[in-house]
Design a protein around this motif. Structure first.
Motif, PDB file in Angstrom:
ATOM      1  N   PRO A   1      -9.414  34.644  30.076  1.00  0.00           N
ATOM      2  CA  PRO A   1      -8.234  34.720  30.962  1.00  0.00           C
ATOM      3  C   PRO A   1      -7.360  35.944  30.711  1.00  0.00           C
ATOM      4  CG  PRO A   1      -8.549  32.480  30.199  1.00  0.00           C
ATOM      5  CD  PRO A   1      -9.535  33.321  29.444  1.00  0.00           C
ATOM      6  N   GLN A   2      -7.225  36.354  29.453  1.00  0.00           N
ATOM      7  CA  GLN A   2      -6.439  37.542  29.150  1.00  0.00           C
ATOM      8  C   GLN A   2      -7.011  38.780  29.836  1.00  0.00           C
ATOM      9  OE1 GLN A   2      -6.669  37.154  24.798  1.00  0.00           O
ATOM     10  NE2 GLN A   2      -4.482  37.546  24.776  1.00  0.00           N
ATOM     11  N   GLN A   3      -8.330  38.942  29.730  1.00  0.00           N
ATOM     12  CA  GLN A   3      -8.974  40.126  30.287  1.00  0.00           C
ATOM     13  C   GLN A   3      -8.892  40.138  31.809  1.00  0.00           C
ATOM     14  OE1 GLN A   3     -12.743  39.399  28.372  1.00  0.00           O
ATOM     15  NE2 GLN A   3     -12.322  40.869  26.742  1.00  0.00           N
ATOM     16  N   VAL A   4      -9.044  38.983  32.439  1.00  0.00           N
ATOM     17  CA  VAL A   4      -8.903  38.896  33.895  1.00  0.00           C
ATOM     18  C   VAL A   4      -7.487  39.266  34.312  1.00  0.00           C
ATOM     19  CG1 VAL A   4      -8.954  37.335  35.879  1.00  0.00           C
ATOM     20  CG2 VAL A   4     -10.730  37.164  34.129  1.00  0.00           C
ATOM     21  N   GLU A   5      -6.491  38.794  33.541  1.00  0.00           N
ATOM     22  CA  GLU A   5      -5.095  39.098  33.858  1.00  0.00           C
ATOM     23  C   GLU A   5      -4.806  40.590  33.717  1.00  0.00           C
ATOM     24  OE1 GLU A   5      -1.645  38.094  35.445  1.00  0.00           O
ATOM     25  OE2 GLU A   5      -3.142  36.576  34.930  1.00  0.00           O
ATOM     26  N   ILE A   6      -5.413  41.235  32.740  1.00  0.00           N
ATOM     27  CA  ILE A   6      -5.232  42.678  32.544  1.00  0.00           C
ATOM     28  C   ILE A   6      -5.774  43.450  33.748  1.00  0.00           C
ATOM     29  CG2 ILE A   6      -6.088  44.654  31.216  1.00  0.00           C
ATOM     30  CD1 ILE A   6      -5.845  42.870  28.708  1.00  0.00           C
ATOM     31  N   ILE A   7      -6.985  43.092  34.208  1.00  0.00           N
ATOM     32  CA  ILE A   7      -7.575  43.763  35.369  1.00  0.00           C
ATOM     33  C   ILE A   7      -6.697  43.559  36.610  1.00  0.00           C
ATOM     34  CG2 ILE A   7      -9.579  43.860  36.893  1.00  0.00           C
ATOM     35  CD1 ILE A   7     -10.155  44.950  34.116  1.00  0.00           C
ATOM     36  N   TYR A   8      -6.233  42.328  36.812  1.00  0.00           N
ATOM     37  CA  TYR A   8      -5.377  42.016  37.961  1.00  0.00           C
ATOM     38  C   TYR A   8      -4.112  42.863  37.929  1.00  0.00           C
ATOM     39  CZ  TYR A   8      -2.535  39.353  41.269  1.00  0.00           C
ATOM     40  OH  TYR A   8      -1.742  38.988  42.332  1.00  0.00           O
ATOM     41  N   TRP A   9      -3.442  42.898  36.788  1.00  0.00           N
ATOM     42  CA  TRP A   9      -2.181  43.628  36.644  1.00  0.00           C
ATOM     43  C   TRP A   9      -2.377  45.124  36.864  1.00  0.00           C
ATOM     44  CZ3 TRP A   9      -0.369  46.277  31.858  1.00  0.00           C
ATOM     45  CH2 TRP A   9       0.965  46.716  31.961  1.00  0.00           C
ATOM     46  N   TRP A  10      -3.448  45.663  36.280  1.00  0.00           N
ATOM     47  CA  TRP A  10      -3.709  47.096  36.409  1.00  0.00           C
ATOM     48  C   TRP A  10      -3.912  47.489  37.868  1.00  0.00           C
ATOM     49  CZ3 TRP A  10      -8.792  49.611  37.120  1.00  0.00           C
ATOM     50  CH2 TRP A  10      -8.725  51.000  36.995  1.00  0.00           C
ATOM     51  N   ILE A  11      -4.699  46.708  38.609  1.00  0.00           N
ATOM     52  CA  ILE A  11      -4.936  47.015  40.018  1.00  0.00           C
ATOM     53  C   ILE A  11      -3.648  46.844  40.820  1.00  0.00           C
ATOM     54  CG2 ILE A  11      -6.221  46.355  42.083  1.00  0.00           C
ATOM     55  CD1 ILE A  11      -8.495  45.452  40.260  1.00  0.00           C
ATOM     56  N   ALA A  12      -2.907  45.762  40.553  1.00  0.00           N
ATOM     57  CA  ALA A  12      -1.670  45.495  41.289  1.00  0.00           C
ATOM     58  C   ALA A  12      -0.644  46.599  41.094  1.00  0.00           C
ATOM     59  CB  ALA A  12      -1.080  44.158  40.854  1.00  0.00           C
ATOM     60  N   GLN A  13      -0.703  47.273  39.966  1.00  0.00           N
ATOM     61  CA  GLN A  13       0.248  48.346  39.681  1.00  0.00           C
ATOM     62  C   GLN A  13      -0.287  49.725  40.050  1.00  0.00           C
ATOM     63  OE1 GLN A  13       3.455  47.778  38.652  1.00  0.00           O
ATOM     64  NE2 GLN A  13       2.879  45.662  39.045  1.00  0.00           N
ATOM     65  N   GLY A  14      -1.375  49.767  40.826  1.00  0.00           N
ATOM     66  CA  GLY A  14      -1.851  51.038  41.338  1.00  0.00           C
ATOM     67  C   GLY A  14      -3.079  51.605  40.670  1.00  0.00           C
ATOM     68  N   ALA A  15      -3.645  50.907  39.665  1.00  0.00           N
ATOM     69  CA  ALA A  15      -4.873  51.356  38.980  1.00  0.00           C
ATOM     70  C   ALA A  15      -4.755  52.790  38.472  1.00  0.00           C
ATOM     71  CB  ALA A  15      -6.094  51.196  39.897  1.00  0.00           C
ATOM     72  N   SER A  16      -3.629  53.091  37.847  1.00  0.00           N
ATOM     73  CA  SER A  16      -3.422  54.443  37.337  1.00  0.00           C
ATOM     74  C   SER A  16      -4.326  54.726  36.140  1.00  0.00           C
ATOM     75  CB  SER A  16      -1.962  54.617  36.913  1.00  0.00           C
ATOM     76  OG  SER A  16      -1.790  55.824  36.183  1.00  0.00           O
ATOM     77  N   PRO A  17      -4.915  55.921  36.059  1.00  0.00           N
ATOM     78  CA  PRO A  17      -5.751  56.261  34.902  1.00  0.00           C
ATOM     79  C   PRO A  17      -4.944  56.734  33.694  1.00  0.00           C
ATOM     80  CG  PRO A  17      -5.810  58.036  36.498  1.00  0.00           C
ATOM     81  CD  PRO A  17      -4.997  56.942  37.117  1.00  0.00           C
ATOM     82  N   THR A  18      -3.637  57.009  33.886  1.00  0.00           N
ATOM     83  CA  THR A  18      -2.843  57.595  32.803  1.00  0.00           C
ATOM     84  C   THR A  18      -1.601  56.805  32.423  1.00  0.00           C
ATOM     85  OG1 THR A  18      -1.640  58.962  34.416  1.00  0.00           O
ATOM     86  CG2 THR A  18      -3.611  59.924  33.408  1.00  0.00           C
ATOM     87  N   ALA A  19      -1.202  55.818  33.202  1.00  0.00           N
ATOM     88  CA  ALA A  19       0.059  55.121  32.965  1.00  0.00           C
ATOM     89  C   ALA A  19       0.065  54.369  31.644  1.00  0.00           C
ATOM     90  CB  ALA A  19       0.340  54.145  34.113  1.00  0.00           C
ATOM     91  N   THR A  20       1.242  54.292  31.032  1.00  0.00           N
ATOM     92  CA  THR A  20       1.440  53.480  29.838  1.00  0.00           C
ATOM     93  C   THR A  20       2.128  52.181  30.238  1.00  0.00           C
ATOM     94  OG1 THR A  20       3.582  54.518  29.374  1.00  0.00           O
ATOM     95  CG2 THR A  20       1.623  55.527  28.379  1.00  0.00           C
TER      96      THR A  20
END
Length: 474
Positions: free
Chosen positions: A246-265
């Motif tokens: 569940p943690q890993q799925v949530e990370i993927i969801y959040w990253w995409i929802a926030q624009g899937a940036s390759p450099t963001a912190t």
């Protein structure tokens, strides 16, 4: 060739092709055994073993030919790097041809003196074919990735330094893809024409188009396929492969929802309450010291059946730290969670370290079940129906260090029961029924406990104040 291609892409062609991983192990074993038997039979006392060489060799040759046919049918389904596939295929054909040739040589005792040399060449080809087959299936670093010396850091190992400075793609997303997705979506193996071993390839997508939609996880194939039913043919990773937690799925969801940036912190992106829990769980230490809210004793992995029972009613279950058997339970999406549902916690009582039941329907009777959790260190009961009647049960909770009673009806009289709890270190009472006089008494009776009543007010400075005066008319 056209007919064979059409057959291979239908159900029967692909069906027989998928027997290749099964068939390919037969010639590997049989041909190696034949080689060893022939070598041993050269010794006078072991000459009798020579009688078994030809039957074993014939079996190995037939299975090598069958593996070649199945492998060819499987290759026509696509999804493999052409160069690596061609090399593997011709090495496999070479093994099959030489094994058949060795059967003829052995049967008619031709070139008996050079038989071992020819079979030695076959062993070399067999090893090379097996290596490139493994590369096609698992990637070219399948063995080296697990090498203890010089091993790449995992996601858990790279999360050092300030949490806000964590690079979301490099340190959170990419390690998940590397562990669970690279095996089928790499340079050598391109299932669906998709590579996930680099942000550039992810952005390019695959045969069916882009796998990322602008800030829309529910419309992005990279996320959608992670949450399909296990019986769905489109689910990724497919059934039988290691799944994302569940943690890993949530990370993927959040990253995409926030624009899937390759450099963001982390500090660059908006953090939802759910991702804050995930990020907190990935920080097992603070300032180089062990997290006091994570039990020191080791715990095995919790039962999937018990976890699923809670997740079925909307409760999130996640590890409190990387590679830890202890979990946090969060009912943020289960507002109907009440006293009866609290019984579902007991099968996981040896694993629960953090429990967040804020804004749920739990009351005093639920605290009796909660008191049976031997490793519980953090308990959130904000805005629940808990009263003084339930607090005596928590006095026996020997590991409880943090207790949040904000917005409840507890009083100072009821809190006196917690005096017997020697582990307790923090209690939060903002907007509770505890009076200032009772707070003073509690601090005297429990000097080791930090009692926080909230309601903070910052001093007003003259320089922070603007005064507007209405101008008088002359």
């Amino acid at each position: 060739m056209t007919i064979l291609l059409e057959v291979s892409q239908t159900g029967w062609g692909l069906f027989f092709g998928r027997f290749h991983p099964v068939l390919v192990h037969l010639p590997i074993g049989m041909l190696l055994v034949a080689f060893v038997l022939e070598a041993l039979s050269k010794h006078r006392r072991l000459a009798i073993l020579g009688a078994a060489v030809l039957p074993v060799l014939i079996f190995g040759a037939v299975s090598a030919v069958a593996a070649c046919v199945a492998g060819y049918l499987l290759s026509l389904s696509g999804g493999y790097d052409d160069g690596a596939l061609a090399l593997h295929m011709w090495l496999g054909i070479g093994v099959a041809v030489i094994s058949v040739l060795l059967c003829v040589l052995r049967r008619y005792t031709l070139f008996k003196k050079s038989w071992l040399a020819v079979s030695g060449v076959m062993v070399l080809l067999l090893s090379a074919a097996g290596h490139y087959g493994g590369t096609l299936t698992h990637g070219d670093d399948y063995l080296t990735a697990a090498l203890p010396l010089g091993k790449k850091k995992t996601a858990a190992a790279t999360l050092t330094g300030p949490p806000e400075e964590i690079k979301v793609y490099d340190q959170l997303v990419r390690p998940v893809l590397e562990q669970k997705c690279y095996g089928c979506h790499n340079e050598q193996k391109l299932k669906g024409g998709l590579r996930l071993d680099g942000i550039k390839h992810i952005q390019e997508g695959g045969e069916n188009g882009p796998v990322l939609k602008d800030s829309l996880p529910e419309m992005s194939e990279l996320y959608k396929r992670l949450v399909l039913s296990e019986d769905d043919d489109k689910r990724m990773p497919p059934k039988g492969k290691p799944q994302l937690n569940p943690q890993q799925v949530e990370i993927i969801y959040w990253w995409i929802a926030q624009g899937a940036s390759p450099t963001a912190t982390v500090k660059d992106l908006h953090k939802t309450p759910r991702i804050q829990l995930v990020l907190e769980s990935l920080q097992p230490s603070r300032g180089g010291e062990a997290n006091p809210f994570i039990p020191e004793a080791e715990a095995g992995a919790p039962s999937e059946k018990d976890v699923e029972a809670l997740e079925a009613i909307g409760v999130k279950v996640m590890p409190v730290a990387a590679q830890s058997g202890y979990v946090m339970i969060n009912a943020i999406n289960a507002a109907a969670f009440g006293n009866r549902e609290a019984e579902l916690l007991l099968p996981l009582k040896s694993h629960i370290a953090w429990l967040k039941l804020s804004n749920t329907q739990v009351g005093d009777s639920a605290l009796a079940a909660i008191a049976e959790l031997p490793h519980l260190t953090r308990l959130h009961l904000e805005n629940t129906a808990v009263t003084d009647a339930g607090l005596p049960a928590l006095a026996a909770s020997k590991s409880l260090m943090y207790l949040n009673l904000v917005g409840t009806k507890v009083t100072g009289k009821g809190l006196q029961a917690l005096h017997q709890n020697k582990a307790l270190r923090e209690v939060y009472l903002y907007k509770s029924a505890v009076t200032p006089a009772e707070v003073t008494t509690l601090k005297q009776r429990m000097p080791r406990v930090k009692i926080d009543t909230g309601g903070y007010h910052m001093p007003v400075l003259a320089t922070d104040t603007l005064v507007f005066r209405k101008e008088k008319k002359s």
